[in-house]
Design a protein around this motif. Structure first.
Motif, PDB file in Angstrom:
ATOM      1  N   UNK A 142      39.103  43.817  36.553  1.00  0.00           N
ATOM      2  CA  UNK A 142      38.190  42.952  37.310  1.00  0.00           C
ATOM      3  C   UNK A 142      38.989  42.194  38.364  1.00  0.00           C
ATOM      4  N   UNK A 143      38.331  41.886  39.456  1.00  0.00           N
ATOM      5  CA  UNK A 143      39.026  41.335  40.619  1.00  0.00           C
ATOM      6  C   UNK A 143      39.449  39.881  40.426  1.00  0.00           C
ATOM      7  N   UNK A 144      38.635  39.089  39.739  1.00  0.00           N
ATOM      8  CA  UNK A 144      38.974  37.681  39.568  1.00  0.00           C
ATOM      9  C   UNK A 144      40.274  37.496  38.794  1.00  0.00           C
ATOM     10  N   UNK A 145      40.523  38.386  37.853  1.00  0.00           N
ATOM     11  CA  UNK A 145      41.777  38.305  37.090  1.00  0.00           C
ATOM     12  C   UNK A 145      42.973  38.494  38.008  1.00  0.00           C
ATOM     13  N   UNK A 146      42.849  39.398  38.965  1.00  0.00           N
ATOM     14  CA  UNK A 146      43.924  39.598  39.939  1.00  0.00           C
ATOM     15  C   UNK A 146      44.086  38.351  40.812  1.00  0.00           C
ATOM     16  N   UNK A 147      42.960  37.781  41.261  1.00  0.00           N
ATOM     17  CA  UNK A 147      43.023  36.585  42.108  1.00  0.00           C
ATOM     18  C   UNK A 147      43.685  35.420  41.376  1.00  0.00           C
ATOM     19  N   UNK A 148      43.527  35.370  40.055  1.00  0.00           N
ATOM     20  CA  UNK A 148      44.098  34.279  39.262  1.00  0.00           C
ATOM     21  C   UNK A 148      45.552  34.524  38.851  1.00  0.00           C
ATOM     22  N   UNK A 149      46.071  35.693  39.147  1.00  0.00           N
ATOM     23  CA  UNK A 149      47.446  36.043  38.761  1.00  0.00           C
ATOM     24  C   UNK A 149      48.432  35.196  39.561  1.00  0.00           C
ATOM     25  N   UNK A 150      49.218  34.377  38.877  1.00  0.00           N
ATOM     26  CA  UNK A 150      50.172  33.485  39.551  1.00  0.00           C
ATOM     27  C   UNK A 150      51.337  34.250  40.170  1.00  0.00           C
ATOM     28  N   UNK A 151      51.494  35.511  39.800  1.00  0.00           N
ATOM     29  CA  UNK A 151      52.571  36.321  40.361  1.00  0.00           C
ATOM     30  C   UNK A 151      52.175  36.970  41.689  1.00  0.00           C
TER      31      UNK A 151
END
Length: 326
Positions: free
Chosen positions: A61-70
């Motif tokens: 899911x895209x939001x998980x990527x957006x929330x990735x601090x890396x």
């Protein structure tokens, strides 16, 4: 004293489709930047992307990527109608944005993106990679230095045969389907690069597919001292070339959208020829530029500005309003 080490920009990639594969291949020709994560609703596609391009993390899911601090920045390669929501969500999560063309499907949505980028202090740019190609820059240098004299006629076309399929992305009106958004933005941007002002007159013709989506558009723009003839199509493979015809010479750019060369012609002879001898497909130049501006703390590009992107959308809307449908 040792020089300060340049920050490595880590990218997250939205979708695992054809264009994001090109991004992934070309980023390998850039320095101090890499892909850290990919997100796709199709887990199998994400895994294949991960393996092919040695990407550390995948998301479904895209939001998980957006929330990735890396992840520092996000490259958006989703269908046109999803660009806005993906860009807003990513910027609200503090990510910088390089978004595929068209950046949005309306001026109002782009204005909102600009507002969010300003508020969040993040970089936002439409991925008009053609403007960064060395051959296009060389052609513009020739033009600006007067090598062809006064511009009389600009010609540009871009089209590939895309068989009609009502459920396909290219023809789906719910996904902003049609050749004008999908391919026509290239001739529009090419013309804007050499004709920054608004035309005095515009006329054209739109051919429509069975479901009403535009599948062939040809239009002409009249300026004070020149004319631009532009064409885009899903119905046929066009020459895909750009020509600048002046009083003293002509600039010819084969496959202008991905050009590796250009020629300066006088009469029937090549006076100058340029080839870039690049290693990638050409995306690497815009990636390098975006990374540089991000490191500088800028919110927009000084090459493809927000104003440029607004002008692309204005041109699309003008064509839709004034061209005759058939």
């Amino acid at each position: 004293m040792a020089a300060k080490k340049e920050k490595v920009i880590k990218w997250g990639v939205v979708t695992a489709g054809r264009i994001t594969h090109t991004f992934a291949r070309d980023i390998k020709h850039c320095v101090n930047t890499e892909i850290a994560a990919v997100a796709s609703r199709d887990d199998e596609k994400a895994r294949r992307f991960q393996l092919e391009h040695s990407v550390e993390t995948t998301y479904d899911n895209y939001q998980a990527l957006f929330n990735d601090e890396n992840v520092d920045a996000v490259y958006i390669g989703s269908p046109h109608t999803f660009h806005f929501e993906h860009a807003v969500a990513a910027m609200r999560a503090g990510k910088h944005i390089l978004c595929e063309k068209p950046i949005t499907t309306s001026e109002s949505k782009l204005l909102e993106l600009m507002s969010v980028a300003t508020e969040e202090k993040v970089f936002l740019m439409e991925a008009m990679w053609t403007w960064f190609l060395p051959a296009i820059k060389k052609a513009r240098d020739w033009y600006r230095s007067g090598k062809i004299g006064e511009l009389i006629h600009l010609k540009c076309d871009f089209g590939y045969h895309v068989p009609y399929c009502e459920s396909g992305r290219e023809y789906d009106p719910k996904l902003a389907g049609g050749c004008l958004f999908d391919m026509g933005i290239y001739p529009i941007a090419f013309n804007r690069l050499f004709n920054a002002s608004a035309p005095k007159e515009m006329q054209g013709n739109i051919h429509r597919a069975p479901n009403g989506v535009d599948d062939d558009v040809i239009w002409q723009l009249k300026y004070e001292n020149s004319i631009s003839s532009l064409h885009t199509s899903f119905r046929a493979r066009l020459p895909n070339s750009g020509h600048l015809i002046g009083t003293e010479g002509t600039i010819c750019i084969p496959d202008f959208f991905r050009s590796i060369e250009c020629s300066l012609m006088r009469d029937d002879k090549i006076e100058e020829r340029f080839q870039d001898n690049r290693k990638g497909s050409g995306f690497e130049f815009q990636i390098d530029h975006a990374c540089k501006r991000i490191r500088q703390g800028e919110t927009q590009s000084d090459v493809v500005t927000w104003k440029d992107s607004l002008n692309f959308l204005k041109d699309i809307e003008t064509i839709r309003q004034k061209a005759i449908s058939s």
